[in-house]
Every structure is written in C-alpha cells, then in structure tokens.
Design an enzyme around this catalytic site. Structure first.
Site, PDB file in Angstrom:
ATOM      1  N   GLY A 215       0.836  -1.207   0.000  1.00 21.03           N
ATOM      2  CA  GLY A 215       0.000   0.000   0.000  1.00 21.03           C
ATOM      3  C   GLY A 215       0.860   1.242   0.000  1.00 21.03           C
ATOM      4  O   GLY A 215       2.055   1.176  -0.313  1.00 21.03           O
ATOM      5  N   ASN A 216       0.256   2.365   0.288  1.00 24.06           N
ATOM      6  CA  ASN A 216       1.042   3.597   0.424  1.00 24.06           C
ATOM      7  C   ASN A 216       0.402   4.479   1.490  1.00 24.06           C
ATOM      8  O   ASN A 216      -0.648   4.144   2.039  1.00 24.06           O
ATOM      9  CB  ASN A 216       1.170   4.313  -0.922  1.00 24.06           C
ATOM     10  CG  ASN A 216      -0.184   4.705  -1.478  1.00 24.06           C
ATOM     11  OD1 ASN A 216      -0.901   5.513  -0.891  1.00 24.06           O
ATOM     12  ND2 ASN A 216      -0.546   4.126  -2.619  1.00 24.06           N
ATOM     13  N   PHE A 217       1.039   5.589   1.779  1.00 23.49           N
ATOM     14  CA  PHE A 217       0.639   6.403   2.932  1.00 23.49           C
ATOM     15  C   PHE A 217      -0.473   7.413   2.634  1.00 23.49           C
ATOM     16  O   PHE A 217      -0.773   8.256   3.462  1.00 23.49           O
ATOM     17  CB  PHE A 217       1.850   7.152   3.486  1.00 23.49           C
ATOM     18  CG  PHE A 217       2.840   6.243   4.150  1.00 23.49           C
ATOM     19  CD1 PHE A 217       2.485   5.516   5.278  1.00 23.49           C
ATOM     20  CD2 PHE A 217       4.124   6.101   3.647  1.00 23.49           C
ATOM     21  CE1 PHE A 217       3.392   4.668   5.899  1.00 23.49           C
ATOM     22  CE2 PHE A 217       5.043   5.261   4.260  1.00 23.49           C
ATOM     23  CZ  PHE A 217       4.670   4.538   5.386  1.00 23.49           C
TER      24      PHE A 217
END
Ligand code: CTP
Length: 409
Positions: A215-217
């Site tokens: 995923g990412n932030f």
C-alpha cells in the site's frame, strides 16, 4: 466561465465613446449575456437606439414611459432583474448625478434602484476627469461600493490615475468576467448544480496473501476535501475511495469503497461515461503482486523472498482514452524533480485537461498532512501556483481553476 445567462443592464450616456458601447453590447451577447440597454437623452445624440436594440435584441429604454403606448418602464423591476449594471461610457455629469442622487433620467433612477453590483467606465477629457469635483464624485461612488474601471489602465480603481479615455470594450468584458468568476468561486451554493463529478481518493491496497498487502501512505484527505467542496457547490459526487480512515458526510456524495487498483479501475470505467468530470486524486499502486497467495506466506529458511509484480491498469490514462470532448479530466502528479516538465508530460500522456502538481519539496504538503501546496496546470499551458493552505482551501482553489476559470481547458 462565460457570461452565459447573466442579465446585464448597460447604461449609455452622452459621450463620444458611446460608439464603443455597440461593440461592448456585441461582446456581452457573444458571451451569452442578456443585455438591457438604458440610454440617457444625451446618449442618443451619439448612438442610435436602433443600432443598440438590433445588437441587444431588446428595445432600448430611454424614457420613463414608452413613447408609443405610454407603458411605464419600471426601474425597480430592472434593478431586480439585473445581475450586474455597467455604465459605459459614463460622463462627468452622470457621475455627478449618481454621486448626488439627481434622478432626472431613467438611467439614474435605474442606478438608484439597482440591487446588483454596479460598474462604471468613465469617459471624458482629461481636464474634466482630473477636476476636483469629478474626482470627489468618483471617490464618493467608490466609497459606496461602485466599481470604477479606471480609464486607460484597465483596472478596477480604488484610487484614480487614469487618463479619462473609456476603457476598451474587450477589457471591460474581461473585468466583468473576472468579477463573475470570483463571485462564483467564493459563493457556496449552486454553482456546480447538476454536474456529475467522479473523484478517486486514498491509496490502493494490493494483496500479497490473505493478511498482507502493498500500500502507500495516502490518507485520502485531499480527495475527500475535493468531494466535500464539489458537493457543497451542488454537484452530484461519486467518490471512489481506497481504504481510508475518514468518511464523507455531505448528502450529495455517494462513496464507493474499493481496495485494489483493479477494483478502482473497474468502478471508474463503469461510472465515467455518465460523468461531466473526473478528478483523480487517488494514489494508485502502479504494480500488484503477480500472484495472490491463498494461504499466508510462511517464513522460510532461504535468505530473500521475491514478490513478482505486474502492472496495474492506469486509470487516468484509460479514462483519457474514452473521454468525450464535453468531459473534463483532472489528474494529480507528485514529483520530486523537474516537477513542472514531468507534470506536463503526464498531462499529455494521459490526455488530461488539468494536472494538479504536488511538490514533495514543500514542507507541509503531501501524504497524511492537513495542508497542501499545489500548482494547477491546464492543457493550454495556463499555470496557477497556490500557497500552502488547508486541504479544504486547496480543494476550492482546484475547483475554481478547473470549473470557474474563464480560460477553461
Ligand atoms: N493514476 C491512475 N492510475 C494509476 C496510476 C496513476 O489513475 N494506475 C493517476 C493518479 O490518480 C494521478 C495520476 O494518475 O492522478 C498521476 O499518478 P502518478 O502515480 O504520479 O503517475 P504515474 O503514471 O504512475 O507516473 P510515475 O509514478 O512514473 O511518476
């Protein structure tokens, strides 16, 4: 935004510059406005009502009563009908009458009954313009909220330094378009009524196995702020969001929750044909694991574990391919170097109309933050840079640039 549907009362007075009012009328009409001309008796010495009514498509009003049948012309009704009144050209005499309430003709009574913003483009010779009496009258009008188009400078005046010559019609129209644009941009309701807008937000999660993902932030805050802002302007919003910890509250927002880029892609492709615009603020994973394991991957004794990745569909580029000319597509770019050049490349490659450039070099901007700093670049190469602001304000800036800019697309 053009002047579509705007009701403009154009007042014309007895100056040689009255010939410019014919062009002004034509430009207003061309921009989609409805123009009602009110002319003073002296104005008629310089330009004929026949010319003006032919251009405006409406009978020109000059007297309190129509000469033919004695119908009363209601300055009160005109005051309510208008979205804006402009007096161009305005003579020293008219300025004086306006400033002092000398209602001896239809134009001044209309001015005194006016509920809409009033603009004035003075026209007279320089000595008259500079005369203390004229200056005092103009100042008094400014103090009362009348917008004076400073002759010769093409600016709205807060003090006067012009040359007495009436501003050119093209500049007057630009000033008025700008005024309506700002008014629309700052007003809170109705401006995007009946617009259907798709917004993607948040990260995507790409499953590795039943318990792990890539995923990412991204927090989704920018996309949710855009959705709220569009909805509060009356738009019907479809918000396709990856996994986030925030919710949208506005009744005009329908939230569609997805997990992966592929799901976001499918939902977007499905909805886009019914939309007027799409704003793609999601941080979509460019790759996903080639294989999703059905069982949790176990730790083994071998040193390294390799996960093979395969490309995800590019949602922005795919929508760019099926985009119709009546649809507007807005993408985001997060760049670390050669920011503008890279953003423009992305805009072209994905067939976007606008790209919103976030710079990672700016402190306070980007993932998870409550603030952002963006530059909006249009396909035409128009560029607007904004300062560091709350994401709510940034959302408004983006919407203003995309939907209310007079130089659209
Ligand atoms: N985007 C998308 N689908 C993807 C990847 C990106 O819709 N699979 C959209 C984003 O929502 C954003 C824009 O494309 O509006 C730019 O995304 P970005 O990740 O910066 O561009 P990439 O094409 O992935 O280029 P790169 O990562 O190489 O800079």
């Amino acid at each position: 935004m053009s002047l579509k549907g705007k009701h403009i009362v154009l007042g014309i007075t007895g100056s040689i510059a009255a010939y410019k009012s014919a062009l002004l009328t034509r430009l207003f009409i061309k921009q989609g406005a409805e123009v009602q001309i009110v002319i003073t008796p002296a104005g008629k010495e310089f330009i004929t009502p026949v010319t003006l009514s032919a251009l405006s498509g409406r009978a020109v009003i000059s007297e309190f009563f129509a000469t033919g049948d004695g119908t009363w012309h209601s300055h009160v009704d005109l005051g309510l009908w208008a979205d804006l009144m402009i007096i161009a050209p305005a003579t020293a005499s008219t300025l004086g009458k306006m400033a002092n309430g000398i209602a001896d003709n239809m134009l001044i009574t209309t001015y005194l009954s006016m509920k809409a913003p009033v603009f004035v483009a003075p026209a007279m010779d320089l000595d008259m313009f500079r005369h203390i009496t004229t200056q005092r009258n103009i100042q008094s009008l400014i103090d009362n909220g009348v917008h004076i188009i400073d002759p010769g400078t093409g600016e709205l005046a807060s003090h006067l330094e012009g040359k007495g010559r009436m501003e050119e019609p093209e500049n007057i129209v630009a000033i008025i378009e700008d005024f309506f644009y700002k008014e629309a941009a700052t007003s809170q309701t109705g401006e995007l009524e009946k617009n259907k807008i798709l917004i993607t937000a948040g990260p995507t999660f790409e499953r590795i196995d039943p318990v792990r993902f890539i995923g990412n932030f991204s927090s989704g805050k920018m996309g949710f702020a855009l959705a709220e802002a569009c909805a509060s302007l009356g738009a019907d919003v479809k918000l396709i969001t990856g996994p986030v910890n925030i919710t949208a509250s506005h009744k005009n927002i329908e939230t569609i929750s997805v997990e992966s880029a592929e799901e976001m892609y499918k939902a977007s492709m499905n909805l886009f044909p019914q939309m007027d615009a799409a704003i793609l603020s999601a941080a979509v994973a460019d790759y996903r694991p080639l294989h999703q394991e059905d069982e949790k991957i176990k730790r083994t004794d071998s040193d390294n574990l390799t996960i093979e990745l395969t490309p995800n569909p590019d949602i922005a580029a795919s929508l760019g391919k099926i985009k119709r000319p009546d649809q507007t597509l807005v993408g985001f770019a997060l760049e670390t170097n050669d920011e503008e050049a890279n953003a423009i490349k992305k805009l072209e490659k994905k067939n976007l109309d606008y790209i919103v450039l976030n710079s990672l070099q700016d402190e306070g901007a980007g993932f998870g933050k409550d603030t952002n700093k963006v530059t909006v670049i249009s396909r035409k190469g128009q560029k607007i840079s904004f300062g560091l602001k709350s994401k709510k304000e940034v959302a408004r800036d983006i919407i203003n640039s995309v939907f209310f800019s007079k130089k659209n697309k």
